[in-house]
Motif scaffolding. Structure first.
Motif, mmCIF file in Angstrom:
data_model
loop_
_atom_site.group_PDB
_atom_site.id
_atom_site.type_symbol
_atom_site.label_atom_id
_atom_site.label_comp_id
_atom_site.label_asym_id
_atom_site.label_seq_id
_atom_site.Cartn_x
_atom_site.Cartn_y
_atom_site.Cartn_z
ATOM 1 N N ARG A 1 8.725 5.736 -5.841
ATOM 2 C CA ARG A 1 9.423 4.723 -5.149
ATOM 3 C C ARG A 1 10.874 5.457 -4.763
ATOM 4 N N THR B 1 1.042 0.356 -5.259
ATOM 5 C CA THR B 1 0.993 0.106 -3.746
ATOM 6 C C THR B 1 0.133 -0.935 -3.357
ATOM 7 N N ASP B 2 0.237 -1.138 -1.873
ATOM 8 C CA ASP B 2 -0.624 -2.441 -1.422
ATOM 9 C C ASP B 2 -2.175 -2.026 -1.642
ATOM 10 N N ASP C 1 8.402 -3.492 -3.174
ATOM 11 C CA ASP C 1 9.071 -2.648 -2.372
ATOM 12 C C ASP C 1 10.593 -2.531 -2.306
#
Length: 247
Positions: free
Chosen positions: A160, A175-176, A220
């Motif tokens: 990050r 993460t997605d 995020d």
């Protein structure tokens, strides 16, 4: 009567009854909405990645009610072999959960994660942003670089930023792809204590003061204690090819 004594016919001009166009307008609106739903369906179906509502707004007619269109599309596919689901705030088609077994033969077999990797993944998911030292403090044992590398390779974990502390250690987060794999709409949909106990993943005799941290609303977004990764950081971490220096 006219001046010559003959009877004159008086024609009365009465305005006709007002035509009620409500039903007609409603029909047009329904037809337009159905077309928007079809267009949204085509966009999501053709995309290899989940599609955000911002991306849909950029391609659908101006003023389209995207939340309503996606809700209708989700309803249409709710009982089909594929469902429309939200992944990290975006939309994607996924195989219905009760039919996942049909895909098991064709699915690419992923490398089974070790117990250490699963522990680290769980810590990152619940405690993000978290550094390697913080992971080791929670686990009580040293965490090898290979374990973190394995999680990075799965693309469920990412670097990050850097913690604003001496040494500027790297912070890790999910993460997605992590959300997509575990069918989570957002990171806060992770199971809580009671759900984990019910699944047999936590002992019923946990200490009274035991708690599970609440992940950030937006994973995020960097925290106040983080700096973003720069190109220099990425070069140091081996994530970016060093730039050639001019002669």
């Amino acid at each position: 009567m006219s001046s010559n004594g003959t009877n004159a016919t008086v024609i009365s001009f009465v305005s006709g009854e007002k035509v009620d166009t409500t039903d007609e307008e409603r029909t047009v609106e329904n037809r337009d909405f159905a077309e928007i739903v079809r267009m949204a369906e085509a966009i999501v179906f053709a995309s290899a990645e989940p599609v955000s509502e911002r991306a849909l707004a950029a391609r659908l007619p101006e003023g389209a009610d995207i939340p309503a269109a996606m809700a209708e599309l989700q309803r249409i596919y709710s009982s089909r072999g594929v469902n429309l689901v939200r992944v990290a705030g975006a939309w994607a088609f996924r195989t219905a959960g009760d039919l996942a077994f049909l895909m098991s033969r064709d699915a690419v077999q992923q490398k089974k994660l070790s117990r250490a990797a699963l522990e680290v993944l769980a810590i990152i998911a619940y405690h993000q942003p978290v550094t390697r030292a913080e992971i080791e403090e929670i686990r009580g044992v040293e965490t090898s670089k290979g374990t973190l590398d394995t999680l990075l390779e799965t693309e469920w974990v990412r670097m990050r930023g850097r913690r604003r502390t001496p040494g500027r250690p790297v912070t890790y987060g999910t993460t997605d792809s992590f959300l997509d794999h575990f069918a989570l709409e957002e990171i806060r949909d992770l199971p809580g204590i009671e759900e984990l106990k019910g699944a047999g993943l936590l002992s019923a005799r946990m200490p009274a003061n035991f708690s599970i941290p609440m992940p950030p609303t937006d994973p995020d977004e960097l925290s106040d204690q983080e700096d973003p990764l720069t190109d220099v950081d990425l070069e140091e971490l081996g994530l970016l090819t060093p730039r050639a220096l001019d002669d």
